[in-house]
Design a protein around this motif. Structure first.
Motif, short mmCIF file in Angstrom:
data_model
loop_
_atom_site.label_atom_id
_atom_site.label_comp_id
_atom_site.label_asym_id
_atom_site.label_seq_id
_atom_site.Cartn_x
_atom_site.Cartn_y
_atom_site.Cartn_z
N UNK A 97 0.61 -0.79 -0.25
CA UNK A 97 0.46 0.11 -0.23
C UNK A 97 0.94 1.66 -0.09
N UNK A 98 1.78 0.89 0.82
CA UNK A 98 2.62 2.45 0.56
C UNK A 98 3.48 2.68 -0.31
N UNK A 119 0.29 -4.41 13.55
CA UNK A 119 -1.27 -4.65 12.51
C UNK A 119 -2.27 -4.86 12.38
N UNK A 120 -2.85 -4.21 11.73
CA UNK A 120 -4.39 -3.61 11.84
C UNK A 120 -5.04 -5.17 12.18
N UNK A 146 0.82 6.59 2.16
CA UNK A 146 0.04 5.35 3.17
C UNK A 146 1.49 5.15 3.45
N UNK A 147 2.03 4.86 5.22
CA UNK A 147 2.82 3.78 5.97
C UNK A 147 2.17 3.38 6.69
N UNK A 148 2.99 2.56 6.83
CA UNK A 148 2.59 1.97 8.35
C UNK A 148 2.80 2.22 9.59
N UNK A 149 1.50 2.05 10.41
CA UNK A 149 1.77 3.22 11.68
C UNK A 149 2.80 2.94 12.29
#
Ligand code: SF4
Ligand code: MG
Length: 339
Positions: free
Chosen positions: A259-260, A295-296, A272-275
């Motif tokens: 996604x990023x 992880x969501x 988008x970057x992974x929080x």
């Protein structure tokens, strides 16, 4: 046929006076002859340490705790248990390595000729004249227009792109079976990046050299590799062909990475970057899944039980509890967990 390089259950620990920390755990990678294999991950994922372990260049404080690194060339050797003397014969001739910043690998005090031909001197028996010719030919192959001049130059007289070309020439001059490239283009301009990757690909095809590409950049993987292992916090979390990973990523971390880069291509969306951050090794033990804090999809189980490696489809592994329903646990990893 045996793979050229077969890494099994490789674990690396960091040793302090008080305690050992696990840094790399259970890495399994098979690279066939002439294959282009990628390891992708953020910094701190253990990808560079894995490559240093292959080269037998781990710093003193790091120790291979478990596992084997089998290299199958004329003979079979375990690089995890090899003498320094034996390893010197392997380096350069059977496996060579290109680093991110060529300035750190090239010695500022010696000419390119000296450094380029040094590895030939160690491994092969050529006359001075023959070596010089091989060196000039190699510089031509990496696209250096005035090879005789560059032979006389010192590293600081060359641009970053030229230095990286020289590094590739040095790495391939003995026609090794495996070339390890750790972020080979990260320090270069975007336009030169693509040229250098193309060059590495062309030359490895020409010399029948397999490539292990280490990068944080999925774009580089897409351009150069056939297979890829995605690493996170010292473990492989997903492994398959590049096609499958890009088209049907299975692991939440891989999905986040994709996604990023996809949002980079789509200007209308926000980047988008992974929080969150990658956990540090002293936090690994407390987590079941090392990705759980970011992880969501994390469930209670993820915080206290390490996920198994599941075979989500043919030739496609993913280490995540979400696959309990859809796949079956990879036999090897479930056996390991039981024992
Ligand atoms: Fe997320 Fe749990 Fe899968 Fe880990 S095991 S990636 S925390 S869903
Ligand atoms: Mg690195």
């Amino acid at each position: 046929m045996k793979p050229l390089l077969n890494i099994e259950n490789l674990s690396i620990n960091y040793m302090t006076n008080k305690k050992d920390f696990n840094i790399v755990k259970d890495v399994n990678i098979k690279i066939d002859e002439r294959m282009k294999y990628g390891i992708v991950g953020e910094s701190g994922s253990g990808k560079s340490l894995t490559s240093l372990a292959i080269m037998n260049l781990l710093p003193e404080v790091l120790k291979i705790q478990e596992g084997s690194i089998e290299l199958n060339t004329d003979s079979t050797k375990d690089l995890a248990n090899i003498s320094k003397k034996e390893m010197r014969k392997v380096r350069g001739r059977e496996i060579s390595m290109i680093f991110q910043e060529p300035m750190t690998a090239l010695d500022p005090l010696y000419t390119i000729e000296y450094q380029l031909l040094e590895v030939l001197k160690i491994h092969k028996t050529y006359s001075k004249k023959e070596m010089y010719k091989i060196g000039v030919d190699m510089l031509k192959k990496v696209g250096i227009a005035r090879p005789d001049q560059v032979m006389k130059d010192y590293p600081h007289q060359l641009s970053g792109g030229m230095r990286q070309r020289v590094m590739i020439a040095m790495a391939l001059i003995c026609q090794p079976k495996l070339l390890i490239a750790d972020e080979p283009t990260t320090a270069l301009d975007v336009t030169i990046q693509a040229q250098i990757l193309d060059l590495m690909n062309e030359l490895s095809d020409l010399h029948n050299t397999a490539i292990l590409m280490i990068t944080h950049d999925l774009g580089v993987i897409l351009e150069t590799c056939e297979r890829v292992a995605v690493m996170y916090a010292g473990q492989i979390v997903e492994e398959s062909t590049v096609e499958k990973i890009f088209e049907e990523p299975a692991h939440p971390y891989t999905k986040g990475l994709l996604s990023s880069i996809r949002s980079l291509g789509n200007k209308s969306e926000e980047l988008y970057s992974i929080p969150g951050n990658v956990p540090t090794p002293d936090q690994y033990q407390e987590l079941g899944c090392r990705f759980a804090t970011r992880c969501p999809y994390a469930m209670d189980q993820c915080f206290n039980q390490e996920p198994l490696m599941y075979q989500v489809q043919d030739d496609h592994l993913s280490k995540c509890w979400l696959h309990v329903e859809e796949g079956r646990a990879n036999e090897r990893s479930s056996e390991r967990t039981r024992s």
